[in-house]
Design a protein around this motif. Structure first.
Motif, PDB file in Angstrom:
ATOM      1  N   CYS A 292       4.723  -4.388   5.450  1.00 44.12           N
ATOM      2  CA  CYS A 292       4.930  -5.161   4.226  1.00 44.12           C
ATOM      3  C   CYS A 292       3.607  -5.731   3.718  1.00 44.12           C
ATOM      4  O   CYS A 292       3.378  -5.818   2.505  1.00 44.12           O
ATOM      5  CB  CYS A 292       5.929  -6.290   4.469  1.00 44.12           C
ATOM      6  SG  CYS A 292       7.626  -5.703   4.655  1.00 44.12           S
ATOM      7  N   ALA A 293       2.734  -6.137   4.632  1.00 45.05           N
ATOM      8  CA  ALA A 293       1.414  -6.622   4.229  1.00 45.05           C
ATOM      9  C   ALA A 293       0.643  -5.518   3.519  1.00 45.05           C
ATOM     10  O   ALA A 293      -0.052  -5.768   2.519  1.00 45.05           O
ATOM     11  CB  ALA A 293       0.640  -7.120   5.445  1.00 45.05           C
ATOM     12  N   LEU A 294       0.743  -4.287   4.011  1.00 39.28           N
ATOM     13  CA  LEU A 294       0.044  -3.178   3.359  1.00 39.28           C
ATOM     14  C   LEU A 294       0.657  -2.862   1.997  1.00 39.28           C
ATOM     15  O   LEU A 294      -0.066  -2.517   1.047  1.00 39.28           O
ATOM     16  CB  LEU A 294       0.043  -1.954   4.266  1.00 39.28           C
ATOM     17  CG  LEU A 294      -0.800  -2.113   5.539  1.00 39.28           C
ATOM     18  CD1 LEU A 294      -0.599  -0.914   6.467  1.00 39.28           C
ATOM     19  CD2 LEU A 294      -2.287  -2.286   5.215  1.00 39.28           C
ATOM     20  N   HIS A 295       1.974  -2.980   1.884  1.00 44.39           N
ATOM     21  CA  HIS A 295       2.588  -2.839   0.559  1.00 44.39           C
ATOM     22  C   HIS A 295       2.071  -3.927  -0.386  1.00 44.39           C
ATOM     23  O   HIS A 295       1.790  -3.661  -1.557  1.00 44.39           O
ATOM     24  CB  HIS A 295       4.111  -2.939   0.668  1.00 44.39           C
ATOM     25  CG  HIS A 295       4.785  -1.682   1.117  1.00 44.39           C
ATOM     26  ND1 HIS A 295       4.703  -0.502   0.411  1.00 44.39           N
ATOM     27  CD2 HIS A 295       5.578  -1.421   2.197  1.00 44.39           C
ATOM     28  CE1 HIS A 295       5.412   0.438   1.035  1.00 44.39           C
ATOM     29  NE2 HIS A 295       5.948  -0.090   2.121  1.00 44.39           N
ATOM     30  N   ASP A 296       1.953  -5.154   0.115  1.00 41.49           N
ATOM     31  CA  ASP A 296       1.424  -6.234  -0.719  1.00 41.49           C
ATOM     32  C   ASP A 296      -0.028  -5.961  -1.112  1.00 41.49           C
ATOM     33  O   ASP A 296      -0.434  -6.235  -2.247  1.00 41.49           O
ATOM     34  CB  ASP A 296       1.507  -7.570   0.034  1.00 41.49           C
ATOM     35  CG  ASP A 296       2.876  -8.220  -0.092  1.00 41.49           C
ATOM     36  OD1 ASP A 296       3.779  -7.609  -0.703  1.00 41.49           O
ATOM     37  OD2 ASP A 296       3.040  -9.351   0.425  1.00 41.49           O
ATOM     38  N   LEU A 297      -0.823  -5.431  -0.174  1.00 39.13           N
ATOM     39  CA  LEU A 297      -2.203  -5.097  -0.498  1.00 39.13           C
ATOM     40  C   LEU A 297      -2.240  -4.041  -1.598  1.00 39.13           C
ATOM     41  O   LEU A 297      -3.084  -4.109  -2.512  1.00 39.13           O
ATOM     42  CB  LEU A 297      -2.926  -4.613   0.752  1.00 39.13           C
ATOM     43  CG  LEU A 297      -4.405  -4.252   0.578  1.00 39.13           C
ATOM     44  CD1 LEU A 297      -5.218  -5.469   0.127  1.00 39.13           C
ATOM     45  CD2 LEU A 297      -4.984  -3.685   1.875  1.00 39.13           C
ATOM     46  N   ARG A 298      -1.342  -3.075  -1.527  1.00 39.13           N
ATOM     47  CA  ARG A 298      -1.265  -2.055  -2.576  1.00 39.13           C
ATOM     48  C   ARG A 298      -0.967  -2.689  -3.932  1.00 39.13           C
ATOM     49  O   ARG A 298      -1.532  -2.292  -4.965  1.00 39.13           O
ATOM     50  CB  ARG A 298      -0.194  -1.018  -2.221  1.00 39.13           C
ATOM     51  CG  ARG A 298       0.074   0.009  -3.304  1.00 39.13           C
ATOM     52  CD  ARG A 298       1.009   1.121  -2.812  1.00 39.13           C
ATOM     53  NE  ARG A 298       2.227   0.609  -2.238  1.00 39.13           N
ATOM     54  CZ  ARG A 298       3.306   0.265  -2.949  1.00 39.13           C
ATOM     55  NH1 ARG A 298       3.286   0.357  -4.272  1.00 39.13           N
ATOM     56  NH2 ARG A 298       4.393  -0.164  -2.345  1.00 39.13           N
ATOM     57  N   ARG A 299      -0.112  -3.697  -3.946  1.00 34.46           N
ATOM     58  CA  ARG A 299       0.210  -4.357  -5.210  1.00 34.46           C
ATOM     59  C   ARG A 299      -0.981  -5.162  -5.745  1.00 34.46           C
ATOM     60  O   ARG A 299      -1.162  -5.293  -6.947  1.00 34.46           O
ATOM     61  CB  ARG A 299       1.455  -5.218  -5.045  1.00 34.46           C
ATOM     62  CG  ARG A 299       2.734  -4.393  -5.071  1.00 34.46           C
ATOM     63  CD  ARG A 299       3.974  -5.249  -4.935  1.00 34.46           C
ATOM     64  NE  ARG A 299       4.349  -5.477  -3.558  1.00 34.46           N
ATOM     65  CZ  ARG A 299       5.108  -4.661  -2.846  1.00 34.46           C
ATOM     66  NH1 ARG A 299       5.569  -3.541  -3.383  1.00 34.46           N
ATOM     67  NH2 ARG A 299       5.428  -4.938  -1.590  1.00 34.46           N
TER      68      ARG A 299
END
Length: 620
Positions: free
Chosen positions: A562-569
């Motif tokens: 989820c942190a990596l998804h947030d970084l993508r955003r």
């Protein structure tokens, strides 16, 4: 059979149900196999200041008046939306802001950082009318004034290692004189601890370029193997190499008095004592190797596979031999890595190596293995499967009367599915379809699959869900699980890491890659994050997770992806995609660290990510 799955791959894998609560400790080499390993004091890298970006209200900061921590108009945050605004009233005035912190002992480096913006109506170029003092405890670190005005933020950094083991206050105090305002705006305060015992004089990973040659012969069932192994290597470090360690990982599955992996008749060095529950064997070299010098050790090897549908075990007529071959331990800036085996995840840390493994077995057994395999006739009724693999971190194989189906992905990767008894032909075909899709999806995102063929051994009795090895995976019948394990070919296999120290670097990245391959966006997944304690971080080691095993999957897999998804955003889809592909390319067959990934992410954007890492508890 243990009920302690080391993998939690997907909610759809119902067999993966619970995690062990047993704690393992990092162990040092000891004198005798039966002696309990000692626990060495170590520094756990961490960030001590809470709410340093001021995004979570005011707690635990103490402010001299309400409103110092704010997001009001007139100033801007360095990261996020909130900041601490001291002074700026244009009259005689004092503001203070502080937080009590406990700096852990045992860390060789402790650094306090913060970002400061100063704007002022003062016109002087010589007189300090208004001042901001930064202190730790009673020690003044620095004083700033209206003369330090700047158009943006500047980061300030201080070595506060002398305060290790103490509880002290981090404080800012701003004063103004009777006229003309000066605003001192502070944001993203952090106090990072790192380091432990004094490392060797260099951080080069060695022994480098290992090359293993193995010749083994099995019994009739494939549950016992005997033969010889040799390992050639080079000292890449300017520090002389006077010994090496072999990791006999699968001795975890036995006892020191009944070891599944036995090494004898060592040549090229002198065998010392076994240590770390008999999973580490020291071999003293005849003379220290200087930088660039090479050596070869050899030994007779015996492998006895225990009962159990495990990554090392047999399930009926089918034997799985993951981590059965002894491999060289790594020495780097932290010294020799002799971590304990963990059943909760992985402890494995190895450098890209070459293997040539000849496996002599009954012709009725199929033997899928890491690398490209060629079968040649052996003695009567036997076959020699010779597997050759380059730039891989481990070697694994299986043996049994498998059912086999094969195909080729659209991009040209040969896929073999080996199924145990009880797996339907429809399920085998489904797993072949999944494997084709997954290998191509991951290749497109992170770089072409380099290992030639890909073998998957399917058994629904695996208690652990799935397990990855280069070019070879063990898995249940599960689309999500198999896509995950194939993702590990990049995040662990190609881009290596120290799996004991930094499990998130392979598991979180692979779960994120799995989501992308299955067209999952991770929308709002961070909203469900709930930390169990202030010590819980995505970047904690397996030493921590073995002591908090019920949280391992939730945090490392779930919160990590989820942190990596947030970084993508934060970065945007295009920038994130380029970041990961470039990062994989720059670490191809190398080793990733959290610090290197954070630096690469920061270099990809003009947005300061300090508060992002703090919010997502990604330290290092």
């Amino acid at each position: 059979m243990r009920s302690t799955p080391h993998k939690a791959l997907a909610a759809s894998v119902s067999a993966v149900t619970a995690l062990a609560a047993a704690a393992l400790s990092i162990t040092a080499a000891v004198a005798a196999p039966q002696q309990a390993p000692s626990t060495a004091a170590a520094c756990t890298p961490g960030q001590v200041v809470a709410n340093g970006g001021f995004e979570s209200g005011t707690s635990p900061w103490s402010q001299s008046q309400t409103g110092l921590i704010t997001n009001r108009a007139g100033q801007a945050a360095h990261g996020g939306s909130s900041f601490a605004w001291l002074n700026g009233v244009g009259r005689t005035h004092t503001d203070t802001l502080s937080q009590s912190v406990t700096i852990p002992a045992g860390c060789s480096a402790t650094t306090l950082t913060f970002w400061l913006h100063v704007d002022t109506a003062e016109t002087t170029t010589s007189t300090k009318y208004d001042k901001l003092t930064a202190k730790i405890g009673s020690t003044t670190l620095a004083t700033y004034s209206n003369l330090d005005k700047n158009t943006g933020y500047a980061q300030k950094s201080f070595d506060v290692s002398a305060f290790a083991g103490q509880t002290v206050s981090v404080a800012f105090s701003g004063t103004e004189d009777s006229s003309l305002q000066t605003s001192f705006v502070v944001d993203d305060v952090a106090l990072d601890t790192s380091g432990g015992t004094t490392p060797p004089g260099d951080s080069t990973r060695t022994p480098a370029a290992p090359s293993y040659t193995v010749d083994l012969s099995s019994n009739a069932s494939g549950t016992a193997w005997t033969g010889h192994e040799s390992a050639s290597f080079t000292n890449a470090s300017p520090t002389p190499l006077s010994e090496v360690y072999l990791r006999l990982w699968d001795n975890y599955h036995g006892t020191c008095s009944a070891m599944p992996i036995t090494v004898s008749n060592v040549t090229g060095g002198t065998a010392g004592a076994l240590s770390v529950a008999c999973t580490a064997l020291k071999i003293d070299l005849p003379a220290p190797l200087t930088q660039g010098q090479s050596a070869t050790i050899g030994f007779d090897l015996g492998i006895t596979v225990p009962s159990g549908a495990d990554r090392f075990g047999y399930d009926g007529a089918f034997s799985m031999l993951g981590n059965a071959l002894p491999v060289l331990a790594v020495r780097d800036g932290a010294g020799w890595h002799l971590d304990p085996y963990t059943n909760n995840g992985e402890s494995f840390y190895s450098l890209a190596s070459d293997f040539r493994v000849a496996l002599d077995h009954p012709s009725g057994l199929l033997v899928p293995a890491t690398g490209a395999s060629v079968d040649t006739p052996g003695s009567s009724g036997r076959t020699v499967t010779t597997a050759t693999a380059t730039k891989v971190r481990d070697f694994a194989w299986a043996a049994g009367p498998f059912s086999k189906i094969s195909g080729t992905s659209a991009a040209g990767t040969p896929i073999n599915i080996y199924s145990v008894s009880g797996i339907s032909s429809a399920d085998s075909q489904s797993m072949l379809t999944t494997a084709k899709s997954a290998v191509d999806a991951h290749s497109a995102r992170f770089g072409a699959y380099p290992y030639g063929e890909l073998d998957a051994v399917i058994d629904n009795n695996y208690w652990f869900g799935g397990m990855e090895y280069p070019g070879f995976v063990l898995d249940l019948v599960s689309t999500t699980a198999l896509t995950h394990e194939i993702g590990h070919q990049w995040w662990y296999g190609i881009v290596g890491d120290d799996e004991y120290t930094s499990p998130w670097l392979d598991e979180a990245f692979t779960d994120y890659a799995t989501d992308l391959a299955l067209n999952k966006t991770g929308a709002n997944c961070w909203s469900g994050v709930s930390w169990a304690s202030s010590a819980e971080k995505i970047t904690n080691s397996m030493g921590y997770w073995d002591a908090h095993s019920s949280r391992y999957s939730t945090v490392v897999y779930g919160y990590g992806k989820c942190a990596l998804h947030d970084l993508r955003r934060v970065l945007g889809d295009t920038v994130m995609a380029k970041l990961l592909k470039d990062y994989a390319t720059s670490h191809w067959y190398g080793v990733s660290t959290t610090a290197e990934f954070k630096a690469a992410a920061q270099a990809a954007t003009t947005t300061d990510l300090t508060s992002f890492w703090t919010q997502h508890r990604i330290d290092g």
